[in-house]
Design a protein around this motif. Structure first.
Motif, PDB file in Angstrom:
ATOM      1  N   MET A   1     -44.471  34.354 -33.341  1.00 47.78           N
ATOM      2  CA  MET A   1     -43.657  35.553 -33.152  1.00 47.78           C
ATOM      3  C   MET A   1     -42.403  35.151 -32.378  1.00 47.78           C
ATOM      4  O   MET A   1     -42.477  34.334 -31.453  1.00 47.78           O
ATOM      5  N   ASN A   2     -41.263  35.723 -32.756  1.00 47.22           N
ATOM      6  CA  ASN A   2     -40.018  35.486 -32.013  1.00 47.22           C
ATOM      7  C   ASN A   2     -39.214  36.775 -32.084  1.00 47.22           C
ATOM      8  O   ASN A   2     -38.409  36.963 -32.994  1.00 47.22           O
ATOM      9  N   THR A   3     -39.449  37.654 -31.132  1.00 46.17           N
ATOM     10  CA  THR A   3     -38.864  38.997 -31.202  1.00 46.17           C
ATOM     11  C   THR A   3     -37.396  38.980 -30.764  1.00 46.17           C
ATOM     12  O   THR A   3     -36.992  38.177 -29.921  1.00 46.17           O
ATOM     13  N   GLU A   4     -36.619  39.883 -31.345  1.00 45.68           N
ATOM     14  CA  GLU A   4     -35.192  39.969 -31.016  1.00 45.68           C
ATOM     15  C   GLU A   4     -34.968  40.561 -29.637  1.00 45.68           C
ATOM     16  O   GLU A   4     -33.949  40.292 -28.997  1.00 45.68           O
ATOM     17  N   THR A   5     -35.919  41.379 -29.200  1.00 40.17           N
ATOM     18  CA  THR A   5     -35.793  42.050 -27.914  1.00 40.17           C
ATOM     19  C   THR A   5     -36.868  41.525 -26.956  1.00 40.17           C
ATOM     20  O   THR A   5     -37.863  40.938 -27.374  1.00 40.17           O
ATOM     21  N   ARG A   6     -36.647  41.755 -25.664  1.00 39.71           N
ATOM     22  CA  ARG A   6     -37.620  41.304 -24.675  1.00 39.71           C
ATOM     23  C   ARG A   6     -38.953  42.035 -24.828  1.00 39.71           C
ATOM     24  O   ARG A   6     -40.015  41.431 -24.698  1.00 39.71           O
ATOM     25  N   TYR A   7     -38.900  43.327 -25.113  1.00 42.18           N
ATOM     26  CA  TYR A   7     -40.101  44.147 -25.291  1.00 42.18           C
ATOM     27  C   TYR A   7     -40.173  44.602 -26.738  1.00 42.18           C
ATOM     28  O   TYR A   7     -39.174  45.082 -27.296  1.00 42.18           O
ATOM     29  N   ALA A   8     -41.340  44.476 -27.359  1.00 40.13           N
ATOM     30  CA  ALA A   8     -41.468  44.865 -28.765  1.00 40.13           C
ATOM     31  C   ALA A   8     -42.932  45.093 -29.116  1.00 40.13           C
ATOM     32  O   ALA A   8     -43.836  44.495 -28.511  1.00 40.13           O
ATOM     33  N   ILE A   9     -43.158  45.970 -30.090  1.00 34.63           N
ATOM     34  CA  ILE A   9     -44.492  46.173 -30.668  1.00 34.63           C
ATOM     35  C   ILE A   9     -44.374  45.970 -32.175  1.00 34.63           C
ATOM     36  O   ILE A   9     -43.487  46.552 -32.811  1.00 34.63           O
TER      37      ILE A   9
END
Lengths: 145, 145, 145
Positions: free
Chosen positions: C18-26
């Motif tokens: 996983m490599n999310t664009e935002t610091r917090y994500a679901i």
């Protein structure tokens, strides 16, 4: 000879339907876990006990009504009902139940050793309901030897 | 030939007795999980690590004493000791421990792959004690191939 | 004959990055769980889905963006970012992520029955990220028959 050497793997699944009289409730379901273990003739392994609805919990704690009351009061403090949740824009009114169920666990793996539930002296398996008064299912799955 | 085709299922269970010097404590028990995996000669499967007492936790987080301190401070804020809990009408004084143990997890399933605990770079298995200074058990159960 | 009597035990492991664009994500990862089940040809058993980093969660709840927003707001209230955590003395700034991940679960066991993920009507498997914007892994391990 070979049959003795190779231990047979077993799996057995049941579904328990809960329908609580009140919106919020805690119910001891340990006897159902043992019933499923026995039906599976499980000697070594696990029984997964998992709430199939996302506004309910399955957790292990003390069978003591004072503590059950404390748990409900405490969950209401940490995740209160009736607030201005965005989930309620969908027409639902149960966002608190989605949150409460996550503070507790939604599933547990009950170990089975020598043909018995391998629980500590006070460990009992509980169902936590936070949006009841309708039928909801709990999965019990015994897998092992 | 057949023996090679059919992979043998294995199960091995041990009990770890914890007796902390302080009422509240966090202890890294990862080495015990690996010991049980090795004794079971487990190549593929899981080790269940489960607190057998209902006022203790087992959880996976960082081995860092500052964080351990933060966890205890935070749990005390969310589930304070010494309040007017109904559970205390039974003569107990540890309702906060029953609640704290539920914010964290009470058990974890540690994956085993290719004969090793399959943990991320910072993942360590911890025992969380919230009513210590007496012997309490942790179950370690390795099941798999 | 014997081959039919003895059911073959299977195990298959994959790692999702996983490599999310935002610091917090679901993020809903249910499709990956089914993919791993299918690759393992698993008919009966479990798929363990476990966050390998200690600032992320794996949990089962509703696929509803309003609820996802409620969960993040609620976690921030219970375990706020930017406070004076002792963990930050190490140079880190993510103590809140270590705490948030523990309110939710860090792993789930998804039951498999008759060759299908045995989920309730609204159960979906989610990845919860609390310190993203870099690659982090999720383990998916299918074990059973």
């Amino acid at each position: 000879m070979l049959k003795k050497a190779v231990r047979s793997v077993t799996s057995h699944t049941e579904y328990l339907t809960m329908n609580t009289e009140t919106r919020y409730a805690i119910i001891d379901i340990t006897e159902h876990v043992e019933r499923v273990r026995a039906k599976a003739s499980l000697r070594e392994g696990f029984v997964l006990v998992s709430a199939m609805h996302i506004t309910a919990s399955v957790f292990v704690n003390d069978h003591e009504s004072g503590l059950w009351s404390d748990i409900m009061t405490w969950l209401e403090r940490l995740a209160p009902a009736g607030k201005d949740y965005r989930h309620h824009l969908t027409g639902e009114d149960n966002a608190d139940a989605h949150l409460k169920r996550m503070i507790l666990e939604h599933q547990v793996m009950i170990p089975v050793t020598d043909g018995k539930l391998d629980l500590g002296p006070w460990e009992r398996v509980h169902y936590g309901e936070f949006d009841g008064q309708r039928p909801k299912r709990v999965l019990l799955k015994a897998v092992g030897i």
